[in-house]
Design an enzyme around this catalytic site. Structure first.
Site, PDB file in Angstrom:
ATOM      1  N   TYR A  49       0.788  -1.229   0.000  1.00 37.06           N
ATOM      2  CA  TYR A  49       0.000   0.000   0.000  1.00 37.06           C
ATOM      3  C   TYR A  49       0.819   1.277   0.000  1.00 37.06           C
ATOM      4  O   TYR A  49       0.332   2.323   0.418  1.00 37.06           O
ATOM      5  CB  TYR A  49      -0.961  -0.006   1.190  1.00 37.06           C
ATOM      6  CG  TYR A  49      -1.843  -1.230   1.244  1.00 37.06           C
ATOM      7  CD1 TYR A  49      -2.603  -1.607   0.135  1.00 37.06           C
ATOM      8  CD2 TYR A  49      -1.907  -2.021   2.377  1.00 37.06           C
ATOM      9  CE1 TYR A  49      -3.408  -2.738   0.169  1.00 37.06           C
ATOM     10  CE2 TYR A  49      -2.700  -3.148   2.423  1.00 37.06           C
ATOM     11  CZ  TYR A  49      -3.448  -3.504   1.310  1.00 37.06           C
ATOM     12  OH  TYR A  49      -4.231  -4.632   1.356  1.00 37.06           O
ATOM     13  N   SER A 120      -3.638  -6.778   8.050  1.00 39.02           N
ATOM     14  CA  SER A 120      -4.267  -7.197   6.801  1.00 39.02           C
ATOM     15  C   SER A 120      -3.228  -7.850   5.882  1.00 39.02           C
ATOM     16  O   SER A 120      -2.584  -8.812   6.287  1.00 39.02           O
ATOM     17  CB  SER A 120      -4.963  -5.998   6.146  1.00 39.02           C
ATOM     18  OG  SER A 120      -5.921  -6.430   5.198  1.00 39.02           O
ATOM     19  N   TYR A 121      -3.030  -7.319   4.664  1.00 49.39           N
ATOM     20  CA  TYR A 121      -2.061  -7.945   3.762  1.00 49.39           C
ATOM     21  C   TYR A 121      -0.672  -7.973   4.397  1.00 49.39           C
ATOM     22  O   TYR A 121       0.066  -8.962   4.264  1.00 49.39           O
ATOM     23  CB  TYR A 121      -2.020  -7.197   2.432  1.00 49.39           C
ATOM     24  CG  TYR A 121      -1.230  -7.938   1.355  1.00 49.39           C
ATOM     25  CD1 TYR A 121      -1.894  -8.637   0.349  1.00 49.39           C
ATOM     26  CD2 TYR A 121       0.165  -7.932   1.322  1.00 49.39           C
ATOM     27  CE1 TYR A 121      -1.194  -9.313  -0.644  1.00 49.39           C
ATOM     28  CE2 TYR A 121       0.871  -8.611   0.351  1.00 49.39           C
ATOM     29  CZ  TYR A 121       0.191  -9.299  -0.633  1.00 49.39           C
ATOM     30  OH  TYR A 121       0.889  -9.978  -1.599  1.00 49.39           O
ATOM     31  N   TRP A 168     -11.200  -4.276  -2.639  1.00 51.56           N
ATOM     32  CA  TRP A 168      -9.751  -4.413  -2.571  1.00 51.56           C
ATOM     33  C   TRP A 168      -9.144  -4.490  -3.965  1.00 51.56           C
ATOM     34  O   TRP A 168      -8.125  -3.859  -4.245  1.00 51.56           O
ATOM     35  CB  TRP A 168      -9.388  -5.659  -1.766  1.00 51.56           C
ATOM     36  CG  TRP A 168      -7.922  -5.782  -1.469  1.00 51.56           C
ATOM     37  CD1 TRP A 168      -7.236  -5.166  -0.460  1.00 51.56           C
ATOM     38  CD2 TRP A 168      -6.958  -6.556  -2.202  1.00 51.56           C
ATOM     39  NE1 TRP A 168      -5.912  -5.517  -0.515  1.00 51.56           N
ATOM     40  CE2 TRP A 168      -5.714  -6.364  -1.563  1.00 51.56           C
ATOM     41  CE3 TRP A 168      -7.034  -7.386  -3.313  1.00 51.56           C
ATOM     42  CZ2 TRP A 168      -4.548  -6.982  -2.012  1.00 51.56           C
ATOM     43  CZ3 TRP A 168      -5.877  -7.999  -3.764  1.00 51.56           C
ATOM     44  CH2 TRP A 168      -4.642  -7.796  -3.125  1.00 51.56           C
ATOM     45  N   ASP A 256     -14.200  -7.411  12.860  1.00 56.73           N
ATOM     46  CA  ASP A 256     -13.334  -7.633  11.709  1.00 56.73           C
ATOM     47  C   ASP A 256     -13.704  -8.941  11.032  1.00 56.73           C
ATOM     48  O   ASP A 256     -14.029  -9.931  11.701  1.00 56.73           O
ATOM     49  CB  ASP A 256     -11.873  -7.673  12.145  1.00 56.73           C
ATOM     50  CG  ASP A 256     -10.931  -7.890  10.976  1.00 56.73           C
ATOM     51  OD1 ASP A 256     -11.042  -7.147   9.984  1.00 56.73           O
ATOM     52  OD2 ASP A 256     -10.097  -8.806  11.048  1.00 56.73           O
ATOM     53  N   HIS A 290     -12.172  -3.452  10.644  1.00 56.09           N
ATOM     54  CA  HIS A 290     -10.893  -3.610   9.953  1.00 56.09           C
ATOM     55  C   HIS A 290     -10.043  -2.342   9.993  1.00 56.09           C
ATOM     56  O   HIS A 290      -8.843  -2.402  10.232  1.00 56.09           O
ATOM     57  CB  HIS A 290     -11.140  -4.046   8.511  1.00 56.09           C
ATOM     58  CG  HIS A 290      -9.959  -4.722   7.875  1.00 56.09           C
ATOM     59  ND1 HIS A 290      -9.444  -5.907   8.353  1.00 56.09           N
ATOM     60  CD2 HIS A 290      -9.204  -4.395   6.804  1.00 56.09           C
ATOM     61  CE1 HIS A 290      -8.420  -6.270   7.605  1.00 56.09           C
ATOM     62  NE2 HIS A 290      -8.247  -5.375   6.669  1.00 56.09           N
TER      63      HIS A 290
END
Length: 583
Positions: A49, A120-121, A168, A256, A290
């Site tokens: 990101y 997350s990722y 996403w 989440d 999230h």
């Protein structure tokens, strides 16, 4: 490499430092160093990101961590932003993570101990690297990530996680378009992203715009693999717990989408991880969704105890494992936020010891359709009762108001919200208990056993746990879905025998909530949760190929009698003050 510059008079920053991978590809990183002389351990954040936006909405700026005595390396993952290579989600994160960790451990002015953080990722990137056992990786802090690439991420019990996946994909593909200098595609994707709620309704799912096909081919790949096959198992953490040999701080949120997977990771590594890892697993659960992380979640304020203190928590965590700092007091293995009382609780295991499953049976005298019906919940088993019926048509799905999704709140449904706007619909069955005489503390996994029949060859069933306030507000706590054709497992769909009564066990996931005295417990039952999940066309077909012309109506029958006692199962624990709960 650019010449080092001074940042904030106490941190030196090196921009765009090349990090060579084993295949010759260079990934680029920014390095933040304390200005004072000395050697420091490394904190590594690997993100798709944009390394220049590493502060995000949840963590402090990397310079903040550097000022606390760390060399902070923030790297663009392969094929993203400044880094070379092609981006294929998760495929290169194991080897790239290993190579980056070992490279960072050899930097000048570094104590060769590396910790990783991110959510997350970036949390998935931590796990993928940890599986490869880099010698200098000492601890990780993965936040808001699941245990399986298929179950609980791309799909849940056969239903496609539409809102999370599409939002996403559009977000990531825009960056890819700009990197490829395709401003025309970037503009097209931006328009879709801005009007994403219309994009969710676009059919068929497997025919996305050309820009998505060209820039995010993995999206169509995910749709092609609609069962949990070898494609998904390759990147599943739950299949590799025995490879984990580092301590991990598992951070989750009750709202989440990955909360059940986060807890599964904690328990799975404690059970199957290496001896070095088993004793180093800790679980920390806030009431957050999230992102962003805050005391204000959806329509609720969870109070000052729920403010975001993740940075201070991570300093304590990495201080212990990278600097050998002794904690002021022994840390509890599990710390979780108890909603309703808005307080913190501690335990050594999850589920919390002492929880007892209490059954709340579904009842109705005439019909349970909408809040205007007479559906009820009680601990009294049903006798002879007529079933409840409703009609589900995928062209008019029940909208998801809040809940567990992903991305950000303005793109996907997230968090606690008043459910009354959907509970007035006749295609939503509503079962409500009498007002509680005492507080009821629910802590653990919530499940529903639903005896149901459908006229369709495939359909969905959705169950939602709701906290009803004395003023009438109905706030969602947890929800679950099952695609009927996946009722026997995730490997292969099978048709539903028309009008045959089957039992569906629906997990609503874990939670911790006090249903206060004077509140009521409610269960909503319906057949869609859109756009959190895709619409079932009510046919045994590839739903990704369905258009509105393929939609058929399903009549759903929910049974609650002595032979078919549908019920809500709540894990209830004794009152923390020593009393027993009522209800």
């Amino acid at each position: 490499m650019e010449k080092a510059s001074t940042f904030d008079h106490s941190v030196h920053v090196e921009r765009n430092v090349p990090v060579p991978m084993r295949d010759g590809v260079k990934l680029y990183a920014d390095i933040y160093r304390p200005a004072a002389d000395g050697s420091y351990p490394v904190l590594l954040l690997r993100t798709p990101y944009n390394k220049e936006d590493a502060q995000t909405m949840n963590f402090a700026h990397p310079a903040w961590y550097a000022r606390h005595g760390y060399v902070v390396v923030v790297q663009d993952t392969r094929g993203r932003w400044s880094s070379e290579g092609d981006f294929h989600p998760y495929e290169a994160e194991a080897e790239d993570g290993y190579d980056t960790i070992e490279w960072a451990a050899k930097l000048p002015g570094v104590v060769p101990k590396v910790g990783m953080y991110g959510f997350s990722y970036a949390a998935a990137a931590q796990w993928q690297a940890a599986i490869t056992k880099p010698p200098h990786l000492r601890a990780i802090a993965p936040a808001m990530i699941g245990s399986d690439s298929y179950q609980g991420k791309a799909y849940r019990n056969g239903a496609f996680a539409l809102a999370l996946t599409q939002s996403w994909v559009l977000f990531v593909a825009q960056d890819t378009a700009l990197k490829a200098r395709r401003t025309d595609w970037a503009s097209e994707l931006s328009a879709l992203y801005t009007g994403i709620h219309a994009f969710y309704k676009r059919l068929p799912l497997n025919d996305p715009p050309e820009a998505v096909k060209a820039l995010a081919p993995y999206y169509e790949q995910w749709l092609e693999h609609r069962t949990r096959d070898d494609f998904w198992k390759r990147s599943s953490l739950s299949d590799h717990y025995d490879s984990i040999n580092v301590p991990a701080l598992h951070v989750g949120g009750w709202y989440d989408i990955f909360i059940d997977g986060t807890i599964e990771n904690f328990n799975g590594i404690r059970r199957y991880g290496t001896d070095a890892a088993k004793d180093g697993q800790y679980l920390y659960i806030e009431p957050w969704f999230h992102m962003p992380w805050s005391r204000y979640v959806g329509e609720l304020d969870f109070g000052p105890e729920a403010v975001n203190r993740i940075d201070e928590l991570q300093l304590q965590w990495f201080g212990r494992w990278l600097k050998d700092e002794e904690p002021e007091a022994p840390a509890a293995r599990v710390r979780y936020f108890l909603m309703g009382s808005n307080t913190w609780k501690e335990a050594e295991t999850w589920p919390v010891p002492g929880a007892e499953t209490k059954d709340y049976y579904l009842h109705s005298l005439r019909k349970a359709n909408s809040v205007n019906g007479d559906g009820s919940l009680s601990q009294e088993p049903p006798g002879e009762e007529f079933p409840d019926l409703y009609v589900y048509h995928p062209s008019i799905p029940v909208p998801a108001l809040g809940g567990r999704s992903g991305a950000v709140p303005d793109l996907t449904p997230m968090g606690p919200r008043n459910q009354l706007p959907i509970e007035v619909r006749n295609d939503v069955l509503v079962y409500t208990s009498a007002p509680l005489e005492h507080d009821l503390i629910v802590t653990g996994e919530v499940t529903v056993q639903l005896y149901a029949a459908t006229t369709a060859e495939d359909t969905d069933f959705v169950a939602k746990l709701v906290d009803v306030y004395p003023d009438g507000r109905a706030v969602n706590i947890a929800e679950g879905i099952v695609r009927a054709s996946f009722r026997s497992g995730l490997e292969r769909p099978e048709a539903v025998p028309p009008d045959q009564v089957l039992i569906y066990t629906i997990s609503l996931g874990p939670t911790a909530n006090v249903f206060k005295q004077g509140h009521a417990i409610r269960l909503d039952v319906t057949s869609s949760l859109f756009p959190t999940f895709d619409r079932n066309p009510n046919r045994l077909m590839n739903p990704d190929e369905a258009t509105e012309a393929d939609f058929v109506t399903a009549t759903q029958t929910i049974y609650h009698d002595a032979r078919y006692p549908s019920k809500l199962q709540l894990p209830v624990i004794a009152d923390f003050k020593g009393g027993e709960e009522g209800g």
